[in-house]
Design a protein around this motif. Structure first.
Motif, short mmCIF file in Angstrom:
data_model
loop_
_atom_site.label_atom_id
_atom_site.label_comp_id
_atom_site.label_asym_id
_atom_site.label_seq_id
_atom_site.Cartn_x
_atom_site.Cartn_y
_atom_site.Cartn_z
N ASP A 16 52.00 45.83 48.73
CA ASP A 16 51.32 44.62 48.47
C ASP A 16 51.14 44.26 46.89
OD1 ASP A 16 50.08 42.27 48.39
OD2 ASP A 16 48.16 42.99 49.24
N VAL A 17 51.90 43.60 46.24
CA VAL A 17 51.77 43.22 44.75
C VAL A 17 50.62 43.10 44.37
CG1 VAL A 17 52.53 41.83 42.96
CG2 VAL A 17 54.19 42.74 44.78
N GLY A 18 49.49 42.18 45.22
CA GLY A 18 48.38 42.04 44.84
C GLY A 18 47.47 43.29 44.69
N LEU A 19 47.62 44.17 45.60
CA LEU A 19 47.08 45.46 45.58
C LEU A 19 47.47 46.32 44.53
CD1 LEU A 19 45.19 47.30 47.26
CD2 LEU A 19 47.20 48.22 48.34
N VAL A 20 48.70 46.38 44.20
CA VAL A 20 49.18 47.08 43.02
C VAL A 20 48.57 46.50 41.65
CG1 VAL A 20 50.98 47.87 41.51
CG2 VAL A 20 51.34 47.94 44.28
N LEU A 21 48.47 45.19 41.65
CA LEU A 21 48.01 44.58 40.31
C LEU A 21 46.50 44.64 40.31
CD1 LEU A 21 50.00 41.15 40.05
CD2 LEU A 21 50.05 43.52 38.63
N LEU A 23 44.74 47.36 41.56
CA LEU A 23 44.46 48.61 41.12
C LEU A 23 44.72 48.95 39.61
CD1 LEU A 23 43.84 51.58 41.85
CD2 LEU A 23 46.30 51.95 42.24
N LEU A 24 45.75 48.36 38.96
CA LEU A 24 45.84 48.24 37.67
C LEU A 24 44.95 47.96 36.79
CD1 LEU A 24 49.71 47.74 37.51
CD2 LEU A 24 48.57 49.89 37.10
N TYR A 25 44.33 46.69 37.31
CA TYR A 25 43.13 46.00 36.80
C TYR A 25 41.99 47.03 36.60
CZ TYR A 25 39.42 42.63 36.23
OH TYR A 25 38.29 41.95 35.66
N ILE A 26 41.80 47.58 37.84
CA ILE A 26 40.49 48.58 37.93
C ILE A 26 40.84 49.81 36.99
CG2 ILE A 26 39.51 50.30 39.63
CD1 ILE A 26 39.97 48.24 41.90
N LEU A 27 42.03 50.12 36.93
CA LEU A 27 42.22 51.35 35.91
C LEU A 27 42.27 50.90 34.63
CD1 LEU A 27 45.07 52.95 38.00
CD2 LEU A 27 42.65 53.77 37.89
N HIS A 46 34.52 45.44 35.26
CA HIS A 46 33.20 46.57 34.88
C HIS A 46 32.42 45.59 36.12
CE1 HIS A 46 31.64 42.57 32.99
NE2 HIS A 46 32.70 42.79 32.23
N ARG A 47 31.32 46.24 35.92
CA ARG A 47 30.23 45.36 37.12
C ARG A 47 30.31 44.16 37.46
NH1 ARG A 47 24.54 48.02 36.12
NH2 ARG A 47 25.08 46.84 34.18
N ALA A 48 30.46 43.16 36.32
CA ALA A 48 30.28 41.93 36.48
C ALA A 48 31.53 41.09 36.84
CB ALA A 48 29.74 41.29 35.24
N ASN A 49 32.68 41.97 36.47
CA ASN A 49 33.91 41.52 36.87
C ASN A 49 34.61 42.43 37.86
OD1 ASN A 49 33.79 39.25 35.06
ND2 ASN A 49 34.33 40.50 33.35
N LEU A 50 34.56 42.51 38.93
CA LEU A 50 35.27 43.20 39.93
C LEU A 50 36.54 42.77 40.49
CD1 LEU A 50 32.00 44.02 42.26
CD2 LEU A 50 33.00 45.48 40.23
N GLN A 51 36.71 41.36 40.51
CA GLN A 51 37.91 40.84 40.92
C GLN A 51 38.68 40.15 39.63
OE1 GLN A 51 39.10 40.87 43.89
NE2 GLN A 51 37.32 42.08 44.44
N PRO A 52 39.77 40.23 39.34
CA PRO A 52 40.66 39.76 38.51
C PRO A 52 40.62 38.36 38.54
CG PRO A 52 42.11 41.11 39.89
CD PRO A 52 40.53 41.23 40.31
#
Length: 69
Positions: A16-21, A23-27, A46-52
């Motif tokens: 899933d492209v959204g899942l990969v992106l 994950l790259l955001y979290i990393l 970070h804590r306040a920005n959990l979702q891109p």
């Protein structure tokens, strides 16, 4: 090793492209940038920005880009 092969096959079947992106955001590989009235806003995980914020400009973190250049 069997565990890793199971994870790989599961990932290959459910890519899933959204899942990969996400994950790259979290990393920290991907970050978001937006031009607002007050200036440029950078959004990293970070804590306040959990979702891109997918409607913002997506770019690679400068340190990662420099490493791959």
């Amino acid at each position: 090793m069997d565990f890793l092969m199971g994870v790989k096959s599961e990932f290959d079947n459910n890519l899933d492209v959204g899942l990969v992106l996400g994950l790259l955001y979290i990393l920290g590989v991907l970050q978001m940038r937006s031009e607002m009235a007050g200036g440029t806003i950078f959004n990293a995980y970070h804590r306040a920005n959990l979702q891109p914020k997918w409607d913002w400009e997506i770019y690679m973190h400068p340190a990662v880009a420099k490493r791959f250049s």
